[in-house]
Design an enzyme around this catalytic site. Structure first.
Site, PDB file in Angstrom:
ATOM      1  N   SER A  73     -32.169  15.715 -26.077  1.00 49.92           N
ATOM      2  CA  SER A  73     -33.316  16.363 -25.436  1.00 49.92           C
ATOM      3  C   SER A  73     -32.961  17.038 -24.114  1.00 49.92           C
ATOM      4  O   SER A  73     -33.638  17.991 -23.706  1.00 49.92           O
ATOM      5  CB  SER A  73     -34.423  15.328 -25.195  1.00 49.92           C
ATOM      6  OG  SER A  73     -33.928  14.231 -24.439  1.00 49.92           O
ATOM      7  N   GLY A 111     -34.254  13.400 -29.073  1.00 53.22           N
ATOM      8  CA  GLY A 111     -34.174  12.110 -29.734  1.00 53.22           C
ATOM      9  C   GLY A 111     -32.863  11.855 -30.456  1.00 53.22           C
ATOM     10  O   GLY A 111     -32.670  10.788 -31.035  1.00 53.22           O
ATOM     11  N   ASN A 139     -29.377   8.396 -25.648  1.00 51.07           N
ATOM     12  CA  ASN A 139     -30.353   7.681 -26.477  1.00 51.07           C
ATOM     13  C   ASN A 139     -29.757   6.409 -27.082  1.00 51.07           C
ATOM     14  O   ASN A 139     -30.477   5.441 -27.337  1.00 51.07           O
ATOM     15  CB  ASN A 139     -30.876   8.601 -27.585  1.00 51.07           C
ATOM     16  CG  ASN A 139     -31.790   9.684 -27.030  1.00 51.07           C
ATOM     17  OD1 ASN A 139     -32.641   9.418 -26.192  1.00 51.07           O
ATOM     18  ND2 ASN A 139     -31.594  10.906 -27.477  1.00 51.07           N
ATOM     19  N   ASP A 222     -41.935  11.547 -17.018  1.00 52.99           N
ATOM     20  CA  ASP A 222     -41.271  10.410 -17.656  1.00 52.99           C
ATOM     21  C   ASP A 222     -40.099   9.888 -16.832  1.00 52.99           C
ATOM     22  O   ASP A 222     -39.537   8.834 -17.123  1.00 52.99           O
ATOM     23  CB  ASP A 222     -40.817  10.755 -19.071  1.00 52.99           C
ATOM     24  CG  ASP A 222     -39.836  11.931 -19.106  1.00 52.99           C
ATOM     25  OD1 ASP A 222     -39.293  12.304 -18.051  1.00 52.99           O
ATOM     26  OD2 ASP A 222     -39.615  12.470 -20.204  1.00 52.99           O
TER      27      ASP A 222
END
Length: 247
Positions: A73, A111, A139, A222
């Site tokens: 991402s 992701g 991730n 985030d």
């Protein structure tokens, strides 16, 4: 006698007129032929010019080199309104400003894990690659995937690129994890990238989010993904390693 002379004069006049008409016809025919010949010459000239332009365009396409940004991402530009604000697009802007013949391709997937990258690398490498930027693994760390698996997947991706494009330059982008993942895990996670870069003799960026990670105003809500301003800094960090590779 006079009648005969008049008739003779008329015949001479008619003959003269016919001769002039005949000469004029010859003149017209010659002009038409010359005109056609001129058009053929122009057609050949135009055809030659088009061929030259076509060859020039083909040579330009052939000499254009490709920079492939393969990541998650961060590379994809998650959360941005416009993909042109992501760091790969900013790299393209820098390259264009220098009139360098390189095309940057954004192959980021939000992701994505190292395992997912390993699965799709063969498909991605169907296009020619001159410089390969590998930005994966974050991730994995956030999900607590065993680091031996992450290392194996990244190693496989590097080997696949080298096998397919032996002359390609490879840049490995490192990543850091937040401290809440545990000191031992975060430390070992960091060393995975450094060790891979050394073992494979590839260019290494220790932390792609240098001067961005952990800084609130440069990240989205985030606290993980960079803002537009954050991506500009990321692009500058990558540029430090990328610029020396560009001819």
């Amino acid at each position: 006698m006079f009648a005969f002379q008049n008739t003779q004069l008329q015949l001479i006049s008619l003959g003269s007129i016919k001769l002039k008409i005949l000469k004029f016809c010859y003149f017209i025919v010659v002009m038409v032929l010359l005109g056609c010949g001129g058009d053929k010459g122009n057609d050949k000239s135009t055809e030659s010019q088009m061929t030259t332009e076509k060859d020039s365009n083909e040579n330009m396409v052939e000499t254009t080199k490709t920079i492939l940004c393969f990541g998650d991402s961060i590379t994809a530009g998650y959360g941005l309104d416009d993909s042109s604000d992501a760091y790969p697009a900013i790299l393209q802007q820098k390259i264009d400003s220098l009139n360098l013949n390189y095309t940057v391709i954004n192959s980021g997937l939000s992701g994505e894990t190292s395992s997912g990258g390993r699965s799709r690398i063969d498909w991605v490498l169907r296009q020619n690659v001159d410089i390969f930027l590998l930005e994966l693994g974050a991730n994995d760390g956030l999900r607590g995937i065993p680091l031996t698996e992450t290392r194996s997947n990244l190693q496989s991706i590097i080997e696949t690129v080298k096998k397919k494009y032996s002359d390609a330059e490879i840049i490995l982008a490192g990543m850091e994890l937040p401290p809440n993942m545990g000191q031992d895990y975060t430390s070992e996670f960091r060393s995975v990238f450094a060790d891979l870069a050394k073992e494979n003799n590839v260019t290494f960026i220790p932390f792609i989010l240098k001067d961005v990670g952990g800084i609130k105003e440069l990240n989205q809500q985030d606290g993980i993904h960079p803002t537009v301003e954050g991506h500009k800094i990321v692009a500058n960090t990558v540029w430090e390693s990328l610029r020396p590779m560009l001819n």
